[in-house]
Design a protein around this motif. Structure first.
Motif, PDB file in Angstrom:
ATOM      1  N   ALA A 124      -2.900 -15.815  -2.332  1.00  0.00           N
ATOM      2  CA  ALA A 124      -3.696 -17.041  -2.400  1.00  0.00           C
ATOM      3  C   ALA A 124      -4.486 -17.166  -3.698  1.00  0.00           C
ATOM      4  O   ALA A 124      -5.124 -18.191  -3.928  1.00  0.00           O
ATOM      5  N   SER A 125      -4.452 -16.151  -4.534  1.00  0.00           N
ATOM      6  CA  SER A 125      -5.263 -16.152  -5.746  1.00  0.00           C
ATOM      7  C   SER A 125      -4.792 -17.204  -6.744  1.00  0.00           C
ATOM      8  O   SER A 125      -3.588 -17.320  -7.022  1.00  0.00           O
ATOM      9  N   PRO A 126      -5.708 -17.979  -7.322  1.00  0.00           N
ATOM     10  CA  PRO A 126      -5.326 -18.955  -8.345  1.00  0.00           C
ATOM     11  C   PRO A 126      -4.818 -18.284  -9.616  1.00  0.00           C
ATOM     12  O   PRO A 126      -4.201 -18.952 -10.462  1.00  0.00           O
ATOM     13  N   ALA A 127      -5.064 -16.986  -9.763  1.00  0.00           N
ATOM     14  CA  ALA A 127      -4.579 -16.265 -10.943  1.00  0.00           C
ATOM     15  C   ALA A 127      -3.100 -15.922 -10.845  1.00  0.00           C
ATOM     16  O   ALA A 127      -2.472 -15.550 -11.838  1.00  0.00           O
ATOM     17  N   VAL A 128      -2.534 -16.057  -9.633  1.00  0.00           N
ATOM     18  CA  VAL A 128      -1.134 -15.698  -9.394  1.00  0.00           C
ATOM     19  C   VAL A 128      -0.272 -16.952  -9.378  1.00  0.00           C
ATOM     20  O   VAL A 128      -0.676 -17.991  -8.848  1.00  0.00           O
ATOM     21  N   ASP A 129       0.909 -16.860  -9.982  1.00  0.00           N
ATOM     22  CA  ASP A 129       1.837 -17.987 -10.025  1.00  0.00           C
ATOM     23  C   ASP A 129       2.339 -18.269  -8.609  1.00  0.00           C
ATOM     24  O   ASP A 129       3.158 -17.529  -8.070  1.00  0.00           O
ATOM     25  N   ALA A 130       1.852 -19.346  -8.007  1.00  0.00           N
ATOM     26  CA  ALA A 130       2.198 -19.672  -6.622  1.00  0.00           C
ATOM     27  C   ALA A 130       3.673 -20.013  -6.473  1.00  0.00           C
ATOM     28  O   ALA A 130       4.265 -19.827  -5.412  1.00  0.00           O
ATOM     29  N   ARG A 131       4.291 -20.521  -7.535  1.00  0.00           N
ATOM     30  CA  ARG A 131       5.710 -20.872  -7.447  1.00  0.00           C
ATOM     31  C   ARG A 131       6.581 -19.641  -7.311  1.00  0.00           C
ATOM     32  O   ARG A 131       7.636 -19.672  -6.686  1.00  0.00           O
ATOM     33  N   SER A 132       6.148 -18.545  -7.902  1.00  0.00           N
ATOM     34  CA  SER A 132       6.907 -17.299  -7.808  1.00  0.00           C
ATOM     35  C   SER A 132       6.663 -16.603  -6.479  1.00  0.00           C
ATOM     36  O   SER A 132       7.554 -15.983  -5.912  1.00  0.00           O
ATOM     37  N   GLY A 133       5.418 -16.709  -5.969  1.00  0.00           N
ATOM     38  CA  GLY A 133       5.102 -16.096  -4.689  1.00  0.00           C
ATOM     39  C   GLY A 133       4.822 -14.605  -4.805  1.00  0.00           C
ATOM     40  O   GLY A 133       5.015 -13.989  -5.856  1.00  0.00           O
ATOM     41  N   VAL A 134       4.355 -14.024  -3.722  1.00  0.00           N
ATOM     42  CA  VAL A 134       4.122 -12.578  -3.635  1.00  0.00           C
ATOM     43  C   VAL A 134       4.928 -12.065  -2.446  1.00  0.00           C
ATOM     44  O   VAL A 134       4.619 -12.363  -1.296  1.00  0.00           O
ATOM     45  N   SER A 135       5.946 -11.322  -2.753  1.00  0.00           N
ATOM     46  CA  SER A 135       6.908 -10.884  -1.751  1.00  0.00           C
ATOM     47  C   SER A 135       6.273 -10.053  -0.647  1.00  0.00           C
ATOM     48  O   SER A 135       5.280  -9.348  -0.858  1.00  0.00           O
ATOM     49  N   ALA A 136       6.872 -10.115   0.537  1.00  0.00           N
ATOM     50  CA  ALA A 136       6.458  -9.225   1.622  1.00  0.00           C
ATOM     51  C   ALA A 136       6.668  -7.771   1.230  1.00  0.00           C
ATOM     52  O   ALA A 136       6.010  -6.868   1.759  1.00  0.00           O
ATOM     53  N   ARG A 137       7.578  -7.530   0.273  1.00  0.00           N
ATOM     54  CA  ARG A 137       7.800  -6.165  -0.202  1.00  0.00           C
ATOM     55  C   ARG A 137       6.578  -5.606  -0.931  1.00  0.00           C
ATOM     56  O   ARG A 137       6.445  -4.395  -1.087  1.00  0.00           O
ATOM     57  N   PHE A 138       5.692  -6.488  -1.393  1.00  0.00           N
ATOM     58  CA  PHE A 138       4.446  -6.063  -2.014  1.00  0.00           C
ATOM     59  C   PHE A 138       3.629  -5.240  -1.021  1.00  0.00           C
ATOM     60  O   PHE A 138       3.178  -4.131  -1.321  1.00  0.00           O
ATOM     61  N   ALA A 139       3.425  -5.789   0.178  1.00  0.00           N
ATOM     62  CA  ALA A 139       2.654  -5.088   1.203  1.00  0.00           C
ATOM     63  C   ALA A 139       3.374  -3.835   1.682  1.00  0.00           C
ATOM     64  O   ALA A 139       2.753  -2.792   1.933  1.00  0.00           O
ATOM     65  N   ILE A 140       4.679  -3.931   1.835  1.00  0.00           N
ATOM     66  CA  ILE A 140       5.458  -2.782   2.302  1.00  0.00           C
ATOM     67  C   ILE A 140       5.361  -1.638   1.305  1.00  0.00           C
ATOM     68  O   ILE A 140       5.130  -0.478   1.663  1.00  0.00           O
ATOM     69  N   ALA A 141       5.510  -1.968   0.016  1.00  0.00           N
ATOM     70  CA  ALA A 141       5.414  -0.942  -1.023  1.00  0.00           C
ATOM     71  C   ALA A 141       4.015  -0.337  -1.077  1.00  0.00           C
ATOM     72  O   ALA A 141       3.853   0.872  -1.312  1.00  0.00           O
ATOM     73  N   ALA A 142       2.987  -1.162  -0.845  1.00  0.00           N
ATOM     74  CA  ALA A 142       1.617  -0.652  -0.853  1.00  0.00           C
ATOM     75  C   ALA A 142       1.411   0.367   0.258  1.00  0.00           C
ATOM     76  O   ALA A 142       0.805   1.435   0.042  1.00  0.00           O
ATOM     77  N   ALA A 143       1.896   0.068   1.457  1.00  0.00           N
ATOM     78  CA  ALA A 143       1.751   0.999   2.582  1.00  0.00           C
ATOM     79  C   ALA A 143       2.513   2.292   2.316  1.00  0.00           C
ATOM     80  O   ALA A 143       2.019   3.398   2.595  1.00  0.00           O
ATOM     81  N   GLU A 144       3.715   2.165   1.776  1.00  0.00           N
ATOM     82  CA  GLU A 144       4.516   3.357   1.488  1.00  0.00           C
ATOM     83  C   GLU A 144       3.879   4.203   0.384  1.00  0.00           C
ATOM     84  O   GLU A 144       3.910   5.437   0.432  1.00  0.00           O
ATOM     85  N   SER A 145       3.278   3.542  -0.615  1.00  0.00           N
ATOM     86  CA  SER A 145       2.619   4.280  -1.696  1.00  0.00           C
ATOM     87  C   SER A 145       1.364   4.987  -1.196  1.00  0.00           C
ATOM     88  O   SER A 145       1.052   6.108  -1.621  1.00  0.00           O
ATOM     89  N   ALA A 146       0.617   4.332  -0.310  1.00  0.00           N
ATOM     90  CA  ALA A 146      -0.570   4.978   0.272  1.00  0.00           C
ATOM     91  C   ALA A 146      -0.166   6.226   1.067  1.00  0.00           C
ATOM     92  O   ALA A 146      -0.819   7.275   0.985  1.00  0.00           O
ATOM     93  N   ALA A 147       0.921   6.103   1.820  1.00  0.00           N
ATOM     94  CA  ALA A 147       1.420   7.258   2.575  1.00  0.00           C
ATOM     95  C   ALA A 147       1.856   8.367   1.623  1.00  0.00           C
ATOM     96  O   ALA A 147       1.607   9.554   1.871  1.00  0.00           O
ATOM     97  N   ALA A 148       2.493   7.984   0.515  1.00  0.00           N
ATOM     98  CA  ALA A 148       2.933   8.982  -0.463  1.00  0.00           C
ATOM     99  C   ALA A 148       1.738   9.703  -1.076  1.00  0.00           C
ATOM    100  O   ALA A 148       1.804  10.908  -1.358  1.00  0.00           O
ATOM    101  N   GLY A 149       0.629   8.976  -1.281  1.00  0.00           N
ATOM    102  CA  GLY A 149      -0.576   9.613  -1.800  1.00  0.00           C
ATOM    103  C   GLY A 149      -1.101  10.682  -0.857  1.00  0.00           C
ATOM    104  O   GLY A 149      -1.548  11.760  -1.287  1.00  0.00           O
ATOM    105  N   ALA A 150      -1.027  10.399   0.445  1.00  0.00           N
ATOM    106  CA  ALA A 150      -1.471  11.380   1.434  1.00  0.00           C
ATOM    107  C   ALA A 150      -0.549  12.594   1.458  1.00  0.00           C
ATOM    108  O   ALA A 150      -1.007  13.739   1.592  1.00  0.00           O
TER     109      ALA A 150
END
Length: 458
Positions: free
Chosen positions: A285-311
């Protein structure tokens, strides 16, 4: 997440081992049915029985799914149009579930001809020669799906087919229909074919997907191509926080089991998954992000997987077990996720700052939702005499809890975070660290950033 060609496991055994010829098939009472009619029949049966039609699809129940059902019931070839990572391909890959589990084909046919309706030259020839003795094989629905990622080098030969030079060398002429090497679309005859990112076979249902921003330089699909599809369905990102959470939990590979049952992953507690979900929605929803390109659901998935990898990394380096992700595992994720977001040109140079601000806000929102109004006086009391607590990526749970000492009310904090009943040091440390970060964001504690961690103080 996507591959050029989707493969599926082959089922173990056919349903009618006694039916091996077209004569036996006719005697069984089998009727020929076009693929679109077959899908329509099975979809209606599931709808009438109140069964799930598209497994694993979250957040589309009142929007995309009804449109897809109408398109399939109408027998339309369909285009799914939506920004990247909205689940277009995932939805398409559920369509084979609406096919009959098994279907008869002419044995040895490259394009899966039905024994009653041979199409290719080879099958018409042997059908005329063998009559009722024409051999029949059985094809599982998992084998009736084809997929191709449309890239600039995709050729007509890849999709439709081309002359096979080996067959020409064997003496066949260019005019011989059996000289062709069939492409992906004919090989999916009597099935479902997906042309990802974006012929006339009479018995094929064609489903394509496209990102409206990337498809052409104008951000629109050319009109003649759109006109070829009977239905255009717009997809969307999860519309609610609960749907975002469900999607992350379903898709993120954050725990895997080895053959001996040993856990090779890490647990990501519910409050951290919520932070990630809120973070994703704020970035989207950020105005700094190109809304036409969107933010993939893979963004959240990768974040969760990276957090798990940190642990997992912390556990490997410090001997902590079992590995449990903590709030300190999220800031390093920001850098790795930058490549998944397209920013407005005016924000060049501020990308990291935008993402870090969104993460802090997501953490604060989750703290208010989970621990707002909770009695945290026992935790704050530890800082009354100028005490400090250091934590970080490589601080094990036992080390963090040891620095804190006894925390009055820790059980209630864990209960509010959905971790009641857990006696793991990792869970306790995750709860405490989240509470500390929340208190800092609520301006009730101070925090000094240090390399790989932080020091909390009053």
């Amino acid at each position: 997440m996507h591959s050029d060609n989707q493969t599926h496991p082959v089922a173990a055994a056919a349903p009618h081992p006694a039916i091996a010829t077209v004569g036996e098939l006719r005697a069984s009472g089998h009727r020929y049915e076009a693929v679109k009619d077959e899908i329509r029949r099975n979809l209606l049966a599931r709808m009438r029985a109140g069964e799930q039609r598209f497994s694993g699809i979250i957040g589309f129940d009142q929007t995309v799914i009804p449109q897809m059902e109408r398109a399939l019931l109408a027998g339309h070839d369909t285009m799914l149009l939506g920004e990247r990572g909205q689940g277009k391909t995932r939805l398409i890959r559920t369509l084979p579930e609406l096919l009959d589990e098994w279907t008869p084909v002419i044995a040895g046919c490259e394009i899966n001809d039905h024994p009653y309706q041979p199409v290719c030259a080879r099958c018409r020839r042997i059908a005329a020669e063998l009559g009722d003795a024409l051999p029949v094989a059985w094809r599982h629905r998992s084998e009736r799906y084809g997929e191709k990622l449309a890239t600039p080098d995709t050729s007509v030969g890849d999709l439709i087919g081309d002359v096979d030079p080996v067959k020409v060398a064997e003496g066949r002429t260019l005019g011989d229909a059996e000289t062709i090497h069939f492409g992906l679309v004919p090989r999916t005859n009597r099935g479902v074919f997906c042309l990802n990112e974006l012929p006339d076979l009479a018995d094929l249902i064609l489903v394509a997907s496209a990102n409206p921003e990337d498809y052409t330089s104008r951000g629109r699909i050319i009109t003649p191509l759109k006109d070829r599809f009977g239905a255009e369905i717009r997809t969307h990102y999860p519309e609610s926080l609960s749907a975002e959470l469900a999607l992350i939990r379903q898709e993120a590979q954050i725990a895997a089991d080895s053959p001996d049952g040993t856990d090779l992953g890490a647990e990501v507690p519910g409050h951290l998954v919520e932070v990630i979900a809120r973070f994703t929605r704020l970035v989207r929803a950020s105005p700094a992000v190109d809304a036409r390109s969107g933010v993939s659901a893979r963004f959240a998935i990768a974040a969760a997987e990276s957090a798990a990898a940190g642990a997992v990394r912390r556990a490997a380096l410090t001997g902590e077990a079992p590995p449990v992700a903590r709030i300190c595992d999220l800031p390093p994720v920001v850098t790795s996720l930058r490549g998944k977001v397209e920013f407005e040109v005016s924000e060049e140079g501020r990308e990291q700052e935008v993402l870090e601000h969104a993460l802090r806000r997501a953490t604060a929102d989750t703290f208010r939702a989970r621990l707002g109004g909770a009695d945290l006086s026992g935790l704050l009391a530890l800082f009354e005499d100028g005490g400090t607590v250091e934590t970080g990526e490589l601080v094990p749970a036992a080390g963090l809890l040891g620095r804190l000492g006894e925390v009055t009310g820790l059980g209630r904090i864990m209960q509010r975070l959905g971790m009641e009943g857990s006696e793991s040091l990792g869970h306790a440390a995750a709860a405490v660290e989240f509470a500390l970060e929340g208190l800092y964001l609520m301006r009730r504690l101070s925090k000094d950033e240090i390399d790989g961690g932080a020091v909390y103080r009053t």
